[in-house]
Design an enzyme around this catalytic site. Sequence first.
Site, PDB file in Angstrom:
ATOM      1  N   GLU A 144      63.982  25.060  16.704  1.00 22.55           N
ATOM      2  CA  GLU A 144      65.296  24.790  16.130  1.00 22.55           C
ATOM      3  C   GLU A 144      65.784  23.389  16.495  1.00 22.55           C
ATOM      4  OE1 GLU A 144      65.399  29.171  17.568  1.00 22.55           O
ATOM      5  OE2 GLU A 144      64.311  27.315  17.998  1.00 22.55           O
TER       6      GLU A 144
ATOM      7  N   LEU B 190      32.408  46.687  27.456  1.00 24.83           N
ATOM      8  CA  LEU B 190      33.185  46.795  26.228  1.00 24.83           C
ATOM      9  C   LEU B 190      33.588  48.236  25.952  1.00 24.83           C
ATOM     10  CD1 LEU B 190      31.015  44.338  24.135  1.00 24.83           C
ATOM     11  CD2 LEU B 190      33.480  44.042  24.541  1.00 24.83           C
TER      12      LEU B 190
END
Length: 314
Positions: free
Chosen positions: A58, A258
């Site tokens: 902003e 995994l």
Amino acid sequence: MNINQDAIDKMYMRRCLQLAKQGRALAKPNPMVGAVLVCGDRIIGEGYHIKYGEAHAEVNAFAAVRQQDEHLLPESTLYVSLEPCSHYGKTPPCADLIVEKRVKRVVCGCIDVFAKVQGRGIDKLRKAGIEVTVGVLEEECKLLNRQFNVFNTLHRPYILLKWAQTANGFIDDNGRAIALSSPFTKMLVHKLRSEYDAILVGRVTDEREHPQLNVREWSGPSPLRLVLHHGISLPELLDDLYQRNLQSLLVEGGATTLQSFINANLWDEIRIETAPVTVTNGTPAPRVPQGVELIAHEIHRKYIVETFYKHLKY
């Protein structure tokens, strides 16, 4: 809101997202944010959060407004992909600046999940008499900062599980390491590594393959290299990374490591590269959980890269 205004809001929010992505490399650990100032049908200023510790999107958007256009701010709309901050951090509150600039309307993509914001920025704007619209392209805006959102809501790093496999579903050739990436897909992996804070393999993979786990084929920082040994549980590991403010973890193997993350439901994204080769036998690739969402299917000269997301609510 009429249909035409809704379409206009989405158009400018897409521009916010385009801008926000330019901060991917340097904004961390802050979220990626883009902002666009519009008066009538003309953009009079835009910006994004370039680097952690520096001006927010902003601020950069207001700074980009030409002096001869500053009188247009009270009739302008500020589009921003994430709720403006309302607290003092590395920089002053953006919500205060917006009130000071007296813009007419603010359109936010989504609420900031960070504990010190979470709606306070929007409340401050509304109490100052500024019209605020929230939720334009909300899912896309949330998706952009999945790592930041997971870290701040689940209090653990965002976890990506990644592996390469043969066309018939093995990650090695009868127990021996095998190259399963092309030069191009290898480069994509190194790009991915540059976007993560830490990278992990299991002890067996480390001892057998001695992977460097760094960024050699791409420009960017290498992630923190970790090897998972027996004696530490996954929750303990993730809590340690959270306490060290590491927002994201890339798990590259092996199969047992995994699968342990999958079994514990400790993952947010899965990336699988399938090579156009087969072997007679080997270590089976991990099993993708049921109910995941395939969000990308890419083919790079017969090498297939698939990306799956877990459905998240935050």
